[in-house]
Scaffold this active site. Structure first.
Site, PDB file in Angstrom:
ATOM      1  CD  GLU A 228     -50.906  57.154 -87.268  1.00 39.96           C
ATOM      2  OE1 GLU A 228     -50.433  57.623 -86.204  1.00 39.96           O
ATOM      3  OE2 GLU A 228     -50.269  56.455 -88.060  1.00 39.96           O
ATOM      4  CB  CYS A 262     -47.500  56.913 -84.205  1.00 37.50           C
ATOM      5  SG  CYS A 262     -46.813  58.083 -85.381  1.00 37.50           S
TER       6      CYS A 262
END
Length: 457
Positions: A228, A262
């Site tokens: 990720e 993110c």
């Protein structure tokens, strides 16, 4: 010198930790593997009971853990409390649903019996970042331990205190010793850990560069990896959007964790007809957030996690202004006392293709506004990115928004009239340079199991 945790409010050392030797690391992995031989034979009911106890233990120490995050990486207290609560909920979610997700799946064939079984892999290495020091770890731990795996954690060096606290919490909750262990090591030790034959897989949350490095190291020894990675999430504001709602949600998403996320909104692509009005409302929302001491209840935004990260972000802002962007809010390092890492909310408008910010990720409280001619132009620019983690679209027409989210935006998570967020019930992950594989939900727990075919003639 060791591994240091430094308070980003004032630059003072919170604590210095002695880095573990290769011998110590291998001993921990040996113990994890030996423990796994017994742990994989435990029942789902037993594993679930430990996860439920973990949820209670997290809540018991919520205030203490929130203060630890504030000192190590600058998170204000209330977001810290919220993070611990989210960790407790993911433990409860997998305690409730893990057995169902991992039950055998019958498949009709010519055999007298055939089915798919989900069996644990063994010891899994997790490499986690500092921005959500508990949540990032627990969204791996809860499904991983419920599936019957054991875990070793290489956390970001500046949140070593949080990493060690996670291990203590699991032990207090009753998990057997060595089911989960923290490795106090720097990044240079990672390659050797991945190469250890007893480590069966690796998961990383971090930058795209770190993901590429870990992916290549895992692939070299044929080990599964889930990544990720970074993102530059586009939020599209269409002509018919509720601009008050859009401005409020966009500012909230851009400033989650002081923009150090993110999946924080980063690129705001606004249809030209409503661009001026949106920017006006958006600026008010961004400017209303108070930056200050994370221990002060009135603070919305603490410092960035490290001074070098703040300085890198400020340089990106200056580079884009030099390239033609207009700074309408912030854009300078505040004149606070001490060796701090503060950076106040900033908005850059007039971002165009060719400017660094058009394709780069800005990891901090800096919003980028891009003008689009119409809906089609906005979708094109949203997808004109090397990333693909999350995205959102704002419109009063939910059917139009759903079609855009489902079919036209290239990202792992697409939201309509809402900020992008991770949820234990839904799979989470990206495409392109935002990584591969999924965490959370049904799909997350299936990432680190042997999906085994059983066939009986």
């Amino acid at each position: 010198m060791g591994i240091q945790s430094i308070n980003p409010v004032n630059g003072k050392t919170v604590k210095t930790y002695k880095e573990e030797t290769a011998q110590s690391i291998n001993k921990k992995i040996d113990r994890a593997h030996a423990t796994w031989q017994k742990w994989k034979a435990t029942s789902f009911e037993e594993r679930a009971s430990f996860l439920k106890e973990t949820a209670g233990t997290l809540r018991k120490y919520k205030e203490e853990l929130a203060r630890l995050m504030a000192s190590e990486m600058g998170k204000p207290l209330q977001p810290g409390r919220d993070e611990i609560e989210k960790c407790a909920k993911v433990c409860e979610y997998y305690a409730l649903n893990g057995a169902k997700f991992l039950q055998d799946e019958p498949v009709t064939t010519e055999a007298s019996k055939s089915y798919v079984s989900f069996q644990p892999l063994g010891v899994v290495l997790a490499i986690m970042p500092w921005n959500f020091p508990f949540w990032q770890a627990f969204r791996f731990l809860a499904p991983g331990l419920m599936a019957g795996n054991c875990g070793v954690l290489k956390h970001a060096s500046n949140v070593t205190g949080c990493a060690l606290a996670i291990e203590k919490i699991l032990l207090e909750a009753g998990f057997p010793k060595y089911v989960f262990q923290t490795l106090v090591v720097s990044s240079k030790a990672v390659k050797g850990i991945i190469e250890n034959p007893l480590v069966k897989a690796v998961t990383l949350t971090g930058s795209t560069g770190a993901g590429m490095q870990v992916a290549s190291q895992a692939a070299a020894v044929l080990k599964k990896s889930v990544l990720e990675l970074g993102g530059s999430d586009p939020y599209i504001i269409l002509e018919d959007a509720d601009l008050d709602m859009a401005a409020r949600i966009c500012a909230e998403s851009r400033l989650i964790n002081n923009g150090q996320s993110c999946i924080a909104a980063k690129r705001f692509i606004v249809v030209k007809a409503v661009e001026k009005e949106f920017i006006k409302k958006f600026k008010i929302q961004m400017a209303s957030k108070t930056t200050g001491d994370p221990l002060d209840p009135a603070t919305h935004l603490g410092p960035m996690a490290r001074t070098d990260l703040r300085d890198e972000l400020h340089q990106q802002v200056k580079d884009n202004i030099a390239a033609g962007a207009k700074c309408i809010l912030g854009g300078s390092i505040p004149n606070y006392k001490g060796n701090h890492a503060f950076y106040t909310p900033t908005i850059l408008t007039g971002i165009k293709k060719g400017m660094p910010a058009y394709t780069e990720e800005l990891f901090g409280p800096v919003a980028l506004v891009i003008s689009a001619r119409n809906t089609e132009d906005a979708i094109r620019m949203a997808n004109d990115s090397p990333f693909g983690l999350g995205s959102a679209v704002f419109t009063r027409n939910n059917s139009v928004g759903e079609k855009i989210a489902r079919e036209q935006l290239n990202a792992g998570s697409c939201f309509v009239n809402s900020l992008v967020k991770s949820d234990p019930r839904l799979p989470f992950g990206g495409i392109n340079q935002s990584g591969y594989g999924r965490e959370l939900g049904l799909y997350g727990i299936h990432e680190f199991v042997n999906i085994k075919t059983v066939y009986i003639q």
